[in-house]
Scaffold this motif. Structure first.
Motif, PDB file in Angstrom:
ATOM      1  N   PRO A 148       0.561  -0.964  -0.090  1.00  0.00           N
ATOM      2  CA  PRO A 148      -0.308   0.090  -0.061  1.00  0.00           C
ATOM      3  C   PRO A 148       0.620   1.611  -0.606  1.00  0.00           C
ATOM      4  CG  PRO A 148       0.123  -0.966   2.588  1.00  0.00           C
ATOM      5  CD  PRO A 148       0.431  -2.616   1.565  1.00  0.00           C
ATOM      6  N   GLU A 149       2.543   1.535   0.469  1.00  0.00           N
ATOM      7  CA  GLU A 149       3.308   2.627   0.318  1.00  0.00           C
ATOM      8  C   GLU A 149       3.447   2.611  -0.732  1.00  0.00           C
ATOM      9  OE1 GLU A 149       4.061  -0.226   3.037  1.00  0.00           O
ATOM     10  OE2 GLU A 149       2.043   1.259   4.210  1.00  0.00           O
ATOM     11  N   ARG A 202       0.414   4.077  -2.933  1.00  0.00           N
ATOM     12  CA  ARG A 202      -0.280   5.626  -2.863  1.00  0.00           C
ATOM     13  C   ARG A 202       0.480   5.978  -3.055  1.00  0.00           C
ATOM     14  NH1 ARG A 202       0.314   5.652   2.490  1.00  0.00           N
ATOM     15  NH2 ARG A 202      -0.747   3.650   2.761  1.00  0.00           N
ATOM     16  N   ARG A 231       0.847   6.411  -7.265  1.00  0.00           N
ATOM     17  CA  ARG A 231      -0.816   6.824  -6.881  1.00  0.00           C
ATOM     18  C   ARG A 231      -1.020   8.237  -7.449  1.00  0.00           C
ATOM     19  NH1 ARG A 231      -6.687   4.618  -5.292  1.00  0.00           N
ATOM     20  NH2 ARG A 231      -7.575   5.784  -6.390  1.00  0.00           N
ATOM     21  N   GLU A 252      -5.239  -2.847  -4.055  1.00  0.00           N
ATOM     22  CA  GLU A 252      -4.421  -3.192  -3.188  1.00  0.00           C
ATOM     23  C   GLU A 252      -5.413  -4.452  -2.973  1.00  0.00           C
ATOM     24  OE1 GLU A 252      -4.119  -1.425   0.536  1.00  0.00           O
ATOM     25  OE2 GLU A 252      -3.606  -3.964   1.749  1.00  0.00           O
TER      26      GLU A 252
END
Ligand SMILES: NC(=O)c1ccc[n+]([C@@H]2O[C@H](COP(=O)([O-])OP(=O)(O)OC[C@H]3O[C@@H](n4cnc5c(N)ncnc54)[C@H](O)[C@@H]3O)[C@@H](O)[C@H]2O)c1
Ligand SMILES: CCCCC[C@H](O)CC\C=C/C=C/C=C/[C@@H](O)[C@@H](O)CCCC(=O)O
Length: 261
Positions: free
Chosen positions: A39-40, A43, A46, A62
């Motif tokens: 997810p890091e 993010r 994105r 995810e």
């Protein structure tokens, strides 16, 4: 294949090679679903992609590719959101000789599942319009290195599976071109795993030899790998192609001897 309006799905899309091909596709007007378990990095990626290419041209999921139900859902949601699927890049991969079964699950089993899911949404057998699949192997599929035997086995597996599937597609008239890409060392965070004992396991002691091998063969920029992928995507004649990318020869193809009876 012209790329404006084409829809792509890239596993491991938020970093390294996956991110480089996602950016290349977006630059040429495609829309891209990025699938990643971290997810890091997702993010950060994105934010950058939406800033550069606008909100709406990319979609982020995810998802750990080893989660079969989730991966199915991701393909389904991508098609629901964008309308169809033209390009699937099974790229997610890890180097973990300690948890070697995980390496098989991520690098090979999930890539097989990703290929079958892509066919479900692209094959003429299912009334779809065809497309292109690229499976990411490695030059490790042509070398015999003592540093990462299970990683190597998965990359041999990806090579064999993809070539067989390309023939299945031709014989079955799926309308889907299926090709495999084998890069040498590429400058991505994956290479940093040689310094991690919990990833290298019993082969940690070979890390300096591995570093020397990188020095000998050179380390490529991810953008060159994206160039190779774009070549495969755009050249409608390629099915069952084995593209190698190395520092010494650049982008080139493996030509197999025809088998004699
Ligand atoms: N870097 C190299 O030298 C090199 C050389 C040849 C082949 N490859 C292959 O290229 C592919 C991409 O490697 P890279 O160098 O960009 O690696 P990387 O580690 O930089 O990026 C891989 C991405 O995949 C994601 N990922 C990992 N496991 C996942 C999972 N289970 N589910 C979903 N996403 C997952 C990670 O979060 C990351 O964003 C891999 O298959 C790798 O084996 C890499
Ligand atoms: C931390 C380990 C991660 C592994 C990453 C890669 O997947 C490993 C890549 C492995 C080997 C690279 C070898 C490169 C060789 C070439 O430069 C060349 O000499 C081979 C010639 C053959 C050819 O080009 O046809």
């Amino acid at each position: 294949m012209a790329l404006t309006g084409r829809i792509a799905l890239v596993t491991g899309g938020a970093q390294g090679i996956g991110r480089a091909i996602s950016e290349a596709l977006l630059r040429e007007g495609a829309k891209v679903a990025l699938v990643d378990s971290n997810p890091e990095v997702a993010r950060e990626c994105r934010g950058r992609l939406e800033e550069a290419f606008g909100v709406g041209s990319s979609l982020f999921f995810e998802c750990d590719v080893t989660d079969w139900a989730k991966l199915q859902e991701v393909f389904r949601k991508t098609v629901k959101h964008f309308g169809h699927l033209d390009i699937a890049i099974n790229n997610a991969g890890i180097n973990n000789e300690k948890d070697w079964q995980k390496t098989i699950n991520v690098n090979l089993t999930s890539l097989i599942k990703g290929t079958y899911l892509a066919l479900e949404h692209m094959s003429r057998e299912n009334g779809k319009d065809g497309g292109v699949i690229i499976n990411v192997s490695s030059m490790a599929a042509f070398m015999h290195s003592p540093h990462m035997p299970v990683y190597t086995a998965t990359k041999y597996g990806v090579l064999g599976f993809t070539k067989a599937m390309a023939e299945a597609s031709a014989v079955g008239n799926f309308g889907v071109r299926i090709n495999v890409l084998c890069p040498a060392y590429v400058d991505t965070p994956l290479l940093q795993t040689i310094d991690e004992e919990d990833k290298m396991g019993r082969y940690f002691k070979y890390k300096e030899e591995l570093r020397q091998s990188m020095h000998t063969y050179g380390i490529l920029d991810p953008s060159l790998i994206a160039d190779g992928m774009m070549m495969i995507i755009k050249d409608g004649s390629l099915n069952g192609a084995v593209m190698k990318i190395t520092a010494s020869k650049g982008i080139h193809f493996q030509n197999d001897e025809p088998m004699s009876a």
